[in-house]
Design an enzyme around this catalytic site. Structure first.
Site, PDB file in Angstrom:
ATOM      1  N   GLY A  81      -8.568  36.623 -22.811  1.00 58.13           N
ATOM      2  CA  GLY A  81      -8.140  38.014 -22.824  1.00 58.13           C
ATOM      3  C   GLY A  81      -8.506  38.729 -21.535  1.00 58.13           C
ATOM      4  N   SER A  82      -7.983  39.906 -21.376  1.00 55.23           N
ATOM      5  CA  SER A  82      -8.302  40.755 -20.231  1.00 55.23           C
ATOM      6  C   SER A  82      -9.807  41.020 -20.179  1.00 55.23           C
ATOM      7  CB  SER A  82      -7.541  42.079 -20.381  1.00 55.23           C
ATOM      8  OG  SER A  82      -7.765  42.915 -19.289  1.00 55.23           O
ATOM      9  N   SER A  83     -10.391  40.974 -18.983  1.00 57.94           N
ATOM     10  CA  SER A  83     -11.821  41.198 -18.757  1.00 57.94           C
ATOM     11  C   SER A  83     -12.713  40.149 -19.413  1.00 57.94           C
ATOM     12  CB  SER A  83     -12.252  42.606 -19.221  1.00 57.94           C
ATOM     13  OG  SER A  83     -11.668  43.583 -18.383  1.00 57.94           O
TER      14      SER A  83
ATOM     15  N   GLY B 139     -13.287  37.347 -17.913  1.00 61.34           N
ATOM     16  CA  GLY B 139     -13.960  36.696 -16.793  1.00 61.34           C
ATOM     17  C   GLY B 139     -13.219  35.517 -16.190  1.00 61.34           C
ATOM     18  N   LYS B 140     -11.918  35.414 -16.432  1.00 66.04           N
ATOM     19  CA  LYS B 140     -11.157  34.267 -15.936  1.00 66.04           C
ATOM     20  C   LYS B 140     -11.141  34.178 -14.404  1.00 66.04           C
ATOM     21  CE  LYS B 140      -7.332  35.491 -17.909  1.00 66.04           C
ATOM     22  NZ  LYS B 140      -7.827  36.777 -18.464  1.00 66.04           N
ATOM     23  N   SER B 141     -10.834  35.266 -13.732  1.00 60.86           N
ATOM     24  CA  SER B 141     -10.717  35.207 -12.260  1.00 60.86           C
ATOM     25  C   SER B 141     -12.034  34.815 -11.612  1.00 60.86           C
ATOM     26  CB  SER B 141     -10.303  36.554 -11.676  1.00 60.86           C
ATOM     27  OG  SER B 141      -9.469  37.249 -12.535  1.00 60.86           O
TER      28      SER B 141
ATOM     29  N   ASP C 263      -1.677  37.408 -13.054  1.00 58.39           N
ATOM     30  CA  ASP C 263      -1.736  38.694 -12.354  1.00 58.39           C
ATOM     31  C   ASP C 263      -1.001  38.635 -11.017  1.00 58.39           C
ATOM     32  OD1 ASP C 263      -3.240  39.673 -14.389  1.00 58.39           O
ATOM     33  OD2 ASP C 263      -5.054  40.016 -13.234  1.00 58.39           O
TER      34      ASP C 263
END
Lengths: 177, 177, 177, 177
Positions: free
Chosen positions: B11-13, B15-17, B37
């Site tokens: 999900g968003s935020s 920590g994937k990036s 993104d």
């Protein structure tokens, strides 16, 4: 058959990204942007400043190494596959090797309907815009202004020296088939 | 045969990036990043806020339309082609449709050696990180935290709730074959 | 009398900016952010990489010169004047000189109600977050983690090693008078 | 006595930031940049989209509320204090209220040696540049092009419609005393 790929080639600070955004805004169909800058951003940080990857010298020179070239070749195949899967794509590249940079694109895009566009900008003006942007090593614009066009064949050339990006985009849009 | 693609879903935020950057830094070979993104950034501005494209509501909801889906499918083919051309790629995506989002990736990556990784983050912590980033609509993290994982099959799951991105990246790196 | 200025001091990648955004989000009154990073961005490009200005070495070291110090002193006066004119301000700084960096802030903010906050983060974790961000020279986090706190006096210390920015922000908010 | 502050006033996409970077590059002494955009970035996220703060409408209109005005007044005092403390500063603002926006700057900078500069750009060209940037609401450039200059008094006006930022910067630099 209609144009499937637009390839823009021009030196640093010649105004390519602005033309891409204007094309995306002006053209009735949605076009994806595939920029060499975005490709560089997708590399590991270590390759962005190494002999094996790409190096930006303080005098504006750019050197690319074997690992960079290998991944760049894969990127071109990826762009071609997107087009074959139905996406319209605007490529925004800097042919540091002139015709030697155009040739691998020709091979990757073989069989597709490509519009080759040269984006020129007078060296003095490109250099002035480089100062105004403030996010590029000084000298890159001047170093690349002529070099990237030598021996490259285009369907169309635009010149941003005295024209806005939007006008150049409209000139390009008028040539799509 | 060795791992050719790592697909991170979270999900968003969550920590994937951060995990992508740590993987790129830790792994000895160069890996390209292919983030949803970055794909969204390559769309025309008009598609980034329209019914036909993608819309981010103020409550954190995300809606994607037919034009978005069509170009997204082409993007997946492009990523697969980069891998087939020899690049190692880390995909960073948000499976808004759960298994329905995983399936087209399975098809596009058929025949390739893929490591499927779920990136989890407790809803409260993801929401706190969303506030700390300050560049995402409030509510997106909480809305997606559980939803994107429902019914999705992984080779490995990591949880950033109480672990640093670098530790999660090392856990993933240890599973590469 | 109520708190007029919050001064956060911590090393690179200790989580200061996240705490600032959380404070701005949590506190009922509007607080302005005054970050040393924003000050550095407002300098001429030439001062951002020179002996007279500020230099970021590849090993994470930071050196500041006389021109930088002169403008930095003026910046501190500017921040103090904003507070005296009625704005609540959160300063986010890196005391490279420890007490010698705190002293000029004390003088500039004399007579104002200041909350001094130390933002700590364990060196290993700060280093891991530096890798995950990917936009800071490697080594800066570790080099600064302890150094910036030596001999500095605080009203309150928070530690982001095992706590989210939002929790630290709430701890700080609870101390405002 | 020599020029201590340069105040640039112009509409959105008229080229102010480019001129600031060129001035910083061309002038022999270091000048700090103080941009209204940086001030807006220092506000809490909630004020950046609210009645009390600043709102950017989809048609390019901008509305500012009482909390915004209060903090903006403190910001002007902060800029003036930086100059009184010895920093040379280039202000980059958008006088949405024309003379009513210039007046508070006059008061804040009273007694200082100020060069007032109008940055003009023909509406059609500013609008084209807005499309090329792609990061501003469409319509803002056209809406502000004339409006911000009505009734404002300058020492000097430059026009970016047919001139590069660097040339405009040199024209301004030549007027410094």
């Amino acid at each position: 058959m209609t144009t499937q790929v637009i390839v823009l080639n021009g030196g640093s600070s010649s105004g390519k990204s602005g033309i891409v955004r204007c094309l995306q805004s002006e053209l009735p169909d949605p076009w994806l942007a595939a920029a060499i800058d975005a490709f560089v951003d997708s590399l590991p940080a270590s390759l962005r400043a190494s002999d094996a990857g790409i190096e930006f010298a303080e005098d504006g020179g750019v050197a690319v190494g074997p690992e960079f070239r290998k991944l760049e070749a894969a990127w071109r195949e990826g762009v071609a596959a997107m087009v074959r899967a139905g996406a319209r794509v605007i490529v925004d590249d800097v042919f540091l090797g002139g015709p030697a940079s155009q040739e691998p694109w020709r091979k990757a895009l073989a069989g597709l309907d490509v519009l080759w566009v040269g984006v020129r900008c007078g060296s003095t003006v490109a250099e002035a815009r480089e100062v105004a942007r403030g996010d590029r090593p000084k000298g890159m614009a001047a170093a690349q202004a002529e070099m990237v066009h030598r021996g490259v064949a285009y369907d169309l050339e635009v010149d941003t020296t005295n024209a806005e990006s939007l006008d150049c985009a409209r000139t390009i849009a008028a040539r799509l088939t």
